[in-house]
Design an enzyme around this catalytic site. Structure first.
Site, PDB file in Angstrom:
ATOM      1  N   HIS A 147       0.816  -1.220   0.000  1.00 50.14           N
ATOM      2  CA  HIS A 147       0.000   0.000   0.000  1.00 50.14           C
ATOM      3  C   HIS A 147       0.845   1.263   0.000  1.00 50.14           C
ATOM      4  CE1 HIS A 147      -4.042  -1.811   0.656  1.00 50.14           C
ATOM      5  NE2 HIS A 147      -3.265  -2.841   0.903  1.00 50.14           N
ATOM      6  N   ASP A 170       3.468   9.318  -0.565  1.00 47.72           N
ATOM      7  CA  ASP A 170       2.294   8.526  -0.195  1.00 47.72           C
ATOM      8  C   ASP A 170       2.074   7.461  -1.252  1.00 47.72           C
ATOM      9  OD1 ASP A 170       0.090   7.919   1.406  1.00 47.72           O
ATOM     10  OD2 ASP A 170      -0.499  10.021   1.562  1.00 47.72           O
TER      11      ASP A 170
HETATM   12  P1  ADQ Z   1      -3.009   5.857   4.993  1.00 49.24           P
HETATM   13  O1  ADQ Z   1      -1.603   6.306   5.187  1.00 49.24           O
HETATM   14  O2  ADQ Z   1      -3.788   5.619   6.218  1.00 49.24           O
HETATM   15  O3  ADQ Z   1      -3.079   4.551   4.076  1.00 49.24           O
HETATM   16  P2  ADQ Z   1      -4.894   7.296   3.109  1.00 49.24           P
HETATM   17  O4  ADQ Z   1      -4.792   6.590   1.814  1.00 49.24           O
HETATM   18  O5  ADQ Z   1      -5.023   8.761   2.932  1.00 49.24           O
HETATM   19  O6  ADQ Z   1      -3.682   7.049   4.099  1.00 49.24           O
HETATM   20  O7  ADQ Z   1      -6.201   6.768   3.834  1.00 49.24           O
HETATM   21  C1  ADQ Z   1      -6.666   7.285   5.000  1.00 49.24           C
HETATM   22  C2  ADQ Z   1      -8.099   6.829   5.261  1.00 49.24           C
HETATM   23  O8  ADQ Z   1      -8.395   7.034   6.631  1.00 49.24           O
HETATM   24  C3  ADQ Z   1      -9.119   7.598   4.485  1.00 49.24           C
HETATM   25  O9  ADQ Z   1     -10.204   6.782   4.171  1.00 49.24           O
HETATM   26  C4  ADQ Z   1      -9.531   8.711   5.430  1.00 49.24           C
HETATM   27  O10 ADQ Z   1     -10.857   9.156   5.274  1.00 49.24           O
HETATM   28  C5  ADQ Z   1      -9.355   8.062   6.775  1.00 49.24           C
HETATM   29  N1  ADQ Z   1      -8.813   9.066   7.703  1.00 49.24           N
HETATM   30  C6  ADQ Z   1      -7.664   9.741   7.567  1.00 49.24           C
HETATM   31  N2  ADQ Z   1      -7.514  10.608   8.586  1.00 49.24           N
HETATM   32  C7  ADQ Z   1      -8.577  10.457   9.363  1.00 49.24           C
HETATM   33  C8  ADQ Z   1      -9.001  11.101  10.577  1.00 49.24           C
HETATM   34  N3  ADQ Z   1      -8.278  12.093  11.106  1.00 49.24           N
HETATM   35  N4  ADQ Z   1     -10.157  10.676  11.129  1.00 49.24           N
HETATM   36  C9  ADQ Z   1     -10.889   9.716  10.534  1.00 49.24           C
HETATM   37  N5  ADQ Z   1     -10.549   9.107   9.392  1.00 49.24           N
HETATM   38  C10 ADQ Z   1      -9.413   9.467   8.811  1.00 49.24           C
HETATM   39  C11 ADQ Z   1      -2.131   3.655   3.466  1.00 49.24           C
HETATM   40  C12 ADQ Z   1      -1.073   4.305   2.576  1.00 49.24           C
HETATM   41  C13 ADQ Z   1      -1.726   5.149   1.515  1.00 49.24           C
HETATM   42  C14 ADQ Z   1      -2.700   4.326   0.709  1.00 49.24           C
HETATM   43  C15 ADQ Z   1      -3.634   3.558   1.620  1.00 49.24           C
HETATM   44  C16 ADQ Z   1      -4.501   2.578   0.837  1.00 49.24           C
HETATM   45  O11 ADQ Z   1      -0.198   5.097   3.373  1.00 49.24           O
HETATM   46  O12 ADQ Z   1      -0.754   5.711   0.649  1.00 49.24           O
HETATM   47  O13 ADQ Z   1      -3.470   5.175  -0.126  1.00 49.24           O
HETATM   48  O14 ADQ Z   1      -2.929   2.822   2.603  1.00 49.24           O
HETATM   49  O15 ADQ Z   1      -3.729   1.768   0.019  1.00 49.24           O
END
Ligand code: ADQ
Length: 492
Positions: free
Chosen positions: A190, A398
């Site tokens: 991921h 990311d």
């Molecule tokens: P993450 O690093 O967790 O994921 P991201 O892809 O942005 O990052 O996903 C975050 C998820 O958590 C989103 O659905 C968002 O809505 C939710 N979220 C984020 N902050 C939040 C908060 N403060 N409160 C509630 N919900 C929150 C990892 C990798 C990414 C990759 C994903 C999926 O780091 O690059 O996109 O996996 O593969």
């Protein structure tokens, strides 16, 4: 929800194929339709009852994918004195079996905070300066991956497609092979992957490459990650990939594939529309009045570029005074990995910078920057996205960044906001109609915010329509279909 013992899993009595399997584009034999069950393996298995509250991209994306008939296996979230490695407890919910094991306390710190988040995470996000490596941590990482494999084996059936997720479980496929597992095994990363000059900073880099090559299929978020992985395979394993990105290693054909992750855009759009009616949305609207909203939503993680983002907002207020009192920046940064030192440092750093900006620009009736570290419910966040004039997504690195896609999906198509997106997010490969910025350049990010705040309705609609078409076509379901299609494909 019913509580069942995981041996044997109850799901076999359910429909023959999950919707993941049924909707796969790959050619499937009738036999494959009947016998292939999807076994998802990830470090954390979300509690079925808490799916909606989960913060973290992996859990969110796979929650859309874990449909009826599949088994989801991983860590329970509990630390135990000892782990038994024998039988996991399974909770069956809507046809999905969730099977989990505990991790021994003595291994957890070294595995999770030590090697996974103290060495692999910074390295794979190009932050070698934050990398902390030591042998005991790595040994614990190997031991936990071995425990996962030992606990999963009794749950497996011939024909199961095993799909392992993410950087915490890079050596699990090799452990499964050592235990004699012959099933097709896939691994999806991921987070980003790095070129050999960086990966080799990690002492066991070559062992990790060899362990990953126990898989049949290895998937990545971007073409750049695929290329970096293949470069490493050539450099450290001495293999020769063909034009299909396949190579032979240890008597096995390994295929490296590009399968970018997505969201269920239609469902998220509905959530955002309904969220306008929530008390949280009403409170936000009331507190903003006519002011524009710039919104950031992230886990509190140094890869997300939050200090740089705060600086960029400060630059916006400094360089474009017309936005003073006319705009608010809300940063929701859910606390994460608080036991790791670099995360504690980051939090203090953000507290300081937020104080600096508010001290500099606040008025007696206006505070420009709102910053909160407790988690917010998913439906409330959807409503916040919809109200935001600017979605500010500026990670330093990311894998994909699902927040960017959620922001696009949540907009009102007749009056959409503007996405400001880092060129170093995997999402930037697809979402080219966003305002693409270098997150290290505070002035460039400030200028993009300004451009977004004054952008005509016509341009906002045009950009958003293109972005929405992309977000709708690269869904979480498509991601699963693509990856499982590769995994199901006959051996070369
Ligand atoms: P993450 O690093 O967790 O994921 P991201 O892809 O942005 O990052 O996903 C975050 C998820 O958590 C989103 O659905 C968002 O809505 C939710 N979220 C984020 N902050 C939040 C908060 N403060 N409160 C509630 N919900 C929150 C990892 C990798 C990414 C990759 C994903 C999926 O780091 O690059 O996109 O996996 O593969």
């Amino acid at each position: 929800m019913t509580l069942v013992m995981a041996q044997p899993p109850a799901v076999e009595k359910g429909p023959l194929a999950s919707s993941i399997l049924a909707s796969s584009p790959a050619k499937q034999s009738t036999r494959a339709m009947v016998t292939n069950r999807t076994v998802i393996v990830s470090n954390r298995v979300p509690s079925p009852t808490e799916k909606a509250a989960t913060a973290g991209g992996l859990a969110v994306a796979l929650a859309d994918a874990a449909t009826e008939g599949s088994l989801w296996f991983g860590w329970s979230g509990r630390r135990a004195d000892e782990t038994s490695n024998e039988a996991a407890i399974a909770l069956s919910d809507e046809g999905v079996t969730f099977a989990t094991i505990d991790i021994a306390e003595r291994e957890y710190q070294k595995f999770y905070n030590g090697f996974a988040n103290g060495a692999l995470w910074p390295l794979l996000h190009y932050r070698t300066g934050l990398l902390r490596f030591n042998r005991p941590d790595y040994e614990a990482y190997l031991a936990v991956n071995r425990s996962f494999a030992q606990a999963l084996v009794p749950l497996l059936k011939p024909g199961d497609l095993i799909w392992i997720h993410d950087y915490q479980l890079m050596t699990m496929a090799a452990e499964l092979r050592a235990l004699g597992v012959k099933n097709r095994i896939g691994f999806f990363l991921h987070v980003p992957f790095v070129p050999p000059s960086l990966l080799q900073v990690l002492p066991p880099a070559t062992q990790l490459m060899a362990a990953l090559s126990a898989c049949d299929v290895i998937g990545f978020q971007t073409a750049g990650d695929v290329a970096a992985f293949l470069e490493n395979a050539v450099a450290s394993l001495g293999v020769t990939p063909d034009q299909n990105n396949c190579y032979s290693y240890d008597g096995r054909q390994v295929r490296v594939v590009l399968t970018p992750i997505g969201i269920d855009a239609k469902k998220f759009a509905k959530l955002a529309e309904r969220a306008e009616l929530t008390p949280e949305a009403a409170r936000l609207h009331e507190s903003l009045g006519d002011r524009a909203l710039v919104l950031g939503v992230d886990r509190l993680d140094y890869s997300k570029g939050l200090p740089q983002r705060f600086d960029a907002f400060g630059r916006l207020l400094y360089a474009y005074p017309q936005h003073r009192r006319a705009v608010n920046f809300l940063q929701i940064a859910a606390r994460s990995r608080q036991e790791v030192g670099s995360y504690q440092t980051l939090r203090r750093e953000l507290d300081r910078r937020a104080g600096d900006i508010n001290g500099e620009f606040s008025d007696f009736d206006w505070v420009p920057l709102r910053y909160m570290t407790h988690p917010v419910k998913r439906n409330a966040i959807a409503g916040f996205y919809r109200r935001a004039n600017i979605g500010l997504v500026t990670p330093l690195r990311d894998g994909m960044n699902l927040v960017a896609k959620e922001y696009v999906a949540a907009q009102d198509e007749s009056n959409p906001g503007v996405l400001v997106l880092s060129k170093f997010a995997g999402a930037a490969d697809e979402l080219t109609e966003a305002l693409i910025v270098n997150p290290f350049d505070a002035d460039e990010v400030a200028t993009a915010m300004h451009q977004g705040l004054i952008m005509s309705l016509k341009e906002r609609r045009e950009r958003h329509a293109s972005l929405l078409a992309k977000v709708r076509s690269t869904t979480a379901q498509r991601f699963c279909e693509q990856f499982l299609g590769y995994l199901r494909a006959p051996r070369a």
